[in-house]
Design a protein around this motif. Structure first.
Motif, PDB file in Angstrom:
ATOM      1  N   ARG A  62       1.901  13.020  -8.234  1.00  0.00           N
ATOM      2  CA  ARG A  62       2.618  14.121  -7.572  1.00  0.00           C
ATOM      3  C   ARG A  62       1.631  15.049  -6.891  1.00  0.00           C
ATOM      4  NH1 ARG A  62       6.977  18.799  -9.455  1.00  0.00           N
ATOM      5  NH2 ARG A  62       7.932  18.912  -7.389  1.00  0.00           N
ATOM      6  N   ILE A  63       1.985  15.419  -5.679  1.00  0.00           N
ATOM      7  CA  ILE A  63       1.218  16.430  -4.960  1.00  0.00           C
ATOM      8  C   ILE A  63       1.617  17.801  -5.494  1.00  0.00           C
ATOM      9  CG2 ILE A  63       0.872  17.489  -2.694  1.00  0.00           C
ATOM     10  CD1 ILE A  63       1.313  14.744  -1.458  1.00  0.00           C
ATOM     11  N   GLU A  64       0.638  18.683  -5.672  1.00  0.00           N
ATOM     12  CA  GLU A  64       0.891  20.022  -6.187  1.00  0.00           C
ATOM     13  C   GLU A  64       1.991  20.700  -5.351  1.00  0.00           C
ATOM     14  OE1 GLU A  64       0.458  23.514  -5.715  1.00  0.00           O
ATOM     15  OE2 GLU A  64       1.082  23.588  -7.818  1.00  0.00           O
ATOM     16  N   PRO A  65       3.145  21.065  -5.981  1.00  0.00           N
ATOM     17  CA  PRO A  65       4.343  21.393  -5.194  1.00  0.00           C
ATOM     18  C   PRO A  65       4.551  22.867  -4.871  1.00  0.00           C
ATOM     19  CG  PRO A  65       4.941  21.181  -7.484  1.00  0.00           C
ATOM     20  CD  PRO A  65       3.445  20.943  -7.410  1.00  0.00           C
ATOM     21  N   SER A  66       3.668  23.776  -5.309  1.00  0.00           N
ATOM     22  CA  SER A  66       3.974  25.208  -5.220  1.00  0.00           C
ATOM     23  C   SER A  66       4.266  25.666  -3.794  1.00  0.00           C
ATOM     24  CB  SER A  66       2.827  26.034  -5.808  1.00  0.00           C
ATOM     25  OG  SER A  66       1.612  25.737  -5.139  1.00  0.00           O
ATOM     26  N   SER A  67       3.478  25.226  -2.814  1.00  0.00           N
ATOM     27  CA  SER A  67       3.705  25.666  -1.435  1.00  0.00           C
ATOM     28  C   SER A  67       5.024  25.122  -0.893  1.00  0.00           C
ATOM     29  CB  SER A  67       2.546  25.223  -0.535  1.00  0.00           C
ATOM     30  OG  SER A  67       2.415  23.809  -0.528  1.00  0.00           O
ATOM     31  N   PHE A  68       5.395  23.914  -1.303  1.00  0.00           N
ATOM     32  CA  PHE A  68       6.660  23.326  -0.840  1.00  0.00           C
ATOM     33  C   PHE A  68       7.850  24.007  -1.517  1.00  0.00           C
ATOM     34  CE2 PHE A  68       3.343  20.132  -0.462  1.00  0.00           C
ATOM     35  CZ  PHE A  68       3.466  19.766   0.862  1.00  0.00           C
TER      36      PHE A  68
ATOM     37  N   VAL B  86      -7.048   7.482  -5.917  1.00  0.00           N
ATOM     38  CA  VAL B  86      -6.776   8.913  -5.976  1.00  0.00           C
ATOM     39  C   VAL B  86      -6.969   9.413  -7.403  1.00  0.00           C
ATOM     40  CG1 VAL B  86      -4.308   8.612  -6.430  1.00  0.00           C
ATOM     41  CG2 VAL B  86      -5.120  10.690  -5.301  1.00  0.00           C
ATOM     42  N   GLU B  87      -7.431  10.650  -7.525  1.00  0.00           N
ATOM     43  CA  GLU B  87      -7.594  11.291  -8.818  1.00  0.00           C
ATOM     44  C   GLU B  87      -7.013  12.693  -8.749  1.00  0.00           C
ATOM     45  OE1 GLU B  87      -8.586   9.783 -11.420  1.00  0.00           O
ATOM     46  OE2 GLU B  87      -9.508   7.989 -10.552  1.00  0.00           O
ATOM     47  N   VAL B  88      -6.752  13.272  -9.920  1.00  0.00           N
ATOM     48  CA  VAL B  88      -6.208  14.629  -9.987  1.00  0.00           C
ATOM     49  C   VAL B  88      -7.189  15.610  -9.336  1.00  0.00           C
ATOM     50  CG1 VAL B  88      -5.514  16.493 -11.531  1.00  0.00           C
ATOM     51  CG2 VAL B  88      -4.860  14.144 -12.053  1.00  0.00           C
ATOM     52  N   GLY B  89      -6.663  16.464  -8.491  1.00  0.00           N
ATOM     53  CA  GLY B  89      -7.488  17.451  -7.806  1.00  0.00           C
ATOM     54  C   GLY B  89      -7.961  17.024  -6.439  1.00  0.00           C
ATOM     55  N   GLN B  90      -7.824  15.748  -6.134  1.00  0.00           N
ATOM     56  CA  GLN B  90      -8.255  15.256  -4.824  1.00  0.00           C
ATOM     57  C   GLN B  90      -7.312  15.755  -3.739  1.00  0.00           C
ATOM     58  OE1 GLN B  90      -9.034  11.055  -4.797  1.00  0.00           O
ATOM     59  NE2 GLN B  90      -8.830  10.881  -2.581  1.00  0.00           N
ATOM     60  N   THR B  91      -7.868  16.066  -2.582  1.00  0.00           N
ATOM     61  CA  THR B  91      -7.059  16.534  -1.451  1.00  0.00           C
ATOM     62  C   THR B  91      -6.635  15.346  -0.605  1.00  0.00           C
ATOM     63  OG1 THR B  91      -8.204  18.663  -1.382  1.00  0.00           O
ATOM     64  CG2 THR B  91      -7.005  17.990   0.599  1.00  0.00           C
ATOM     65  N   VAL B  92      -5.349  15.291  -0.321  1.00  0.00           N
ATOM     66  CA  VAL B  92      -4.792  14.245   0.529  1.00  0.00           C
ATOM     67  C   VAL B  92      -4.504  14.851   1.893  1.00  0.00           C
ATOM     68  CG1 VAL B  92      -2.846  12.681   0.866  1.00  0.00           C
ATOM     69  CG2 VAL B  92      -3.795  13.016  -1.415  1.00  0.00           C
ATOM     70  N   ALA B  93      -5.004  14.231   2.937  1.00  0.00           N
ATOM     71  CA  ALA B  93      -4.775  14.722   4.298  1.00  0.00           C
ATOM     72  C   ALA B  93      -3.969  13.685   5.068  1.00  0.00           C
ATOM     73  CB  ALA B  93      -6.106  14.998   4.999  1.00  0.00           C
TER      74      ALA B  93
ATOM     75  N   ASP C  39       0.852  -1.182   0.000  1.00  0.00           N
ATOM     76  CA  ASP C  39       0.000   0.000   0.000  1.00  0.00           C
ATOM     77  C   ASP C  39       0.888   1.231   0.000  1.00  0.00           C
ATOM     78  OD1 ASP C  39      -2.323  -1.507   0.067  1.00  0.00           O
ATOM     79  OD2 ASP C  39      -2.424  -1.511   2.253  1.00  0.00           O
ATOM     80  N   ILE C  40       0.657   2.134  -0.935  1.00  0.00           N
ATOM     81  CA  ILE C  40       1.487   3.321  -1.090  1.00  0.00           C
ATOM     82  C   ILE C  40       0.677   4.545  -0.686  1.00  0.00           C
ATOM     83  CG2 ILE C  40       2.801   4.734  -2.715  1.00  0.00           C
ATOM     84  CD1 ILE C  40       3.224   2.185  -4.341  1.00  0.00           C
ATOM     85  N   GLY C  41       1.215   5.305   0.247  1.00  0.00           N
ATOM     86  CA  GLY C  41       0.524   6.484   0.732  1.00  0.00           C
ATOM     87  C   GLY C  41       1.353   7.737   0.552  1.00  0.00           C
ATOM     88  N   SER C  42       0.960   8.788   1.266  1.00  0.00           N
ATOM     89  CA  SER C  42       1.641  10.066   1.190  1.00  0.00           C
ATOM     90  C   SER C  42       1.976  10.539   2.596  1.00  0.00           C
ATOM     91  CB  SER C  42       0.767  11.112   0.489  1.00  0.00           C
ATOM     92  OG  SER C  42       1.335  12.403   0.597  1.00  0.00           O
ATOM     93  N   GLN C  43       3.208  11.037   2.764  1.00  0.00           N
ATOM     94  CA  GLN C  43       3.618  11.606   4.043  1.00  0.00           C
ATOM     95  C   GLN C  43       3.223  13.072   4.166  1.00  0.00           C
ATOM     96  OE1 GLN C  43       7.825   9.985   3.470  1.00  0.00           O
ATOM     97  NE2 GLN C  43       7.598   9.790   5.668  1.00  0.00           N
ATOM     98  N   LEU C  44       2.726  13.647   3.049  1.00  0.00           N
ATOM     99  CA  LEU C  44       2.382  15.063   3.015  1.00  0.00           C
ATOM    100  C   LEU C  44       0.896  15.248   2.749  1.00  0.00           C
ATOM    101  CD1 LEU C  44       5.308  16.356   0.765  1.00  0.00           C
ATOM    102  CD2 LEU C  44       5.251  16.252   3.253  1.00  0.00           C
ATOM    103  N   SER C  45       0.393  16.400   3.140  1.00  0.00           N
ATOM    104  CA  SER C  45      -0.973  16.792   2.816  1.00  0.00           C
ATOM    105  C   SER C  45      -0.943  17.780   1.656  1.00  0.00           C
ATOM    106  CB  SER C  45      -1.648  17.429   4.034  1.00  0.00           C
ATOM    107  OG  SER C  45      -1.731  16.530   5.113  1.00  0.00           O
ATOM    108  N   GLY C  46      -1.971  17.731   0.815  1.00  0.00           N
ATOM    109  CA  GLY C  46      -2.045  18.656  -0.313  1.00  0.00           C
ATOM    110  C   GLY C  46      -2.966  18.133  -1.387  1.00  0.00           C
TER     111      GLY C  46
END
Length: 242
Positions: A46-52, A168-175, A18-25
């Motif tokens: 890829r999580i949208e990177p602008s804030s990072f 997951v789909e494009v535009g979905q928020t990951v928390a 199972d592959i998850g995300s350590q970041l929110s975005g």
């Protein structure tokens, strides 16, 4: 003659991850779909990177400011050393003049105080340099952390395998909070599968690791597959007193 032990179980991949995300975005891109074959290290999403990226630039600026501050404090040491040298010369001259009776004791006391003040100023300047270096190290560590988080915006496959689930789909928020949200499930090498099956206690004594196994699946009713017993787990479960 041969003895056959019959049972049933679920066919599954040898390894599923199972592959998850350590970041929110927000998810900015998804590069794979169901049944996509992937390689280890391949970017799945890829999580949208602008804030990072903004955070990295902020920390790079903070590191530059901290470096400039260290240079400024080092220059302060040079000025403090020059002032100390002048104070020592003035003290030496004041001692000579007092010995000759050409000046007052008050002038000598003032020269002594000035020399002691210059020594203290030099110690302060050196302490400021050490403080500046510590601040620089702190900002460099924060910058490294920001770069690590920027790298984590790439969701990569840890193994070679096949995508068997995509949540997951494009535009979905990951928390990401206490538990990393699951984004994909990847199965490793579907050319080999395993069956986990329960065997009655009356039959399990006849089964040992390495025994040959033949099995069928509903999807291919006319095909008999071959395998072997890989592992017998010491984890009994009682079902209907068996």
């Amino acid at each position: 003659m041969r003895r056959v032990v019959s049972t049933s179980g679920t066919v599954s991949a040898l390894v599923t991850v199972d592959i998850g995300s350590q970041l929110s975005g927000n998810i900015g891109a998804v590069n794979v779909d169901y049944s996509s074959e992937v390689k280890q290290g391949e970017v799945l999403a890829r999580i949208e990177p602008s804030s990072f990226e903004t955070r990295v630039r902020e920390e790079e600026a903070a590191v530059a400011v901290a470096k400039a501050n260290v240079d400024l404090q080092v220059a302060g040491i040079g000025r403090a050393e020059a002032n100390l040298h002048k104070a020592e010369l003035d003290l030496g001259r004041a001692k000579e003049l007092v010995a000759k009776g050409a000046t007052s004791q008050a002038a000598l006391d003032a020269a002594i105080a000035a020399e002691q003040g210059a020594v203290a100023d030099l110690a302060i300047a050196k302490a400021n340099v050490e403080n500046g270096k510590a601040t620089l190290t702190q900002h460099e560590a924060t910058l490294d952390s920001a770069r690590i988080d920027l790298g984590r915006t790439y969701i990569r496959s840890p193994i070679d395998g096949v995508v068997i689930d995509k949540i997951v789909e494009v535009g979905q928020t990951v928390a990401a909070s206490l538990q990393a949200p699951k984004l994909f499930t990847i199965a490793q090498d579907l050319n080999q599968v395993q069956i986990q099956a329960q065997v009655d206690e009356a039959d399990i004594g006849q089964v040992t690791s390495g025994n040959p196994v033949s099995f069928t699946v509903d999807a291919y009713p006319d095909v008999t597959f071959e395998g072997k017993v890989e592992q017998i787990r010491l984890a009994p479960v009682s079902l209907q007193n068996v």
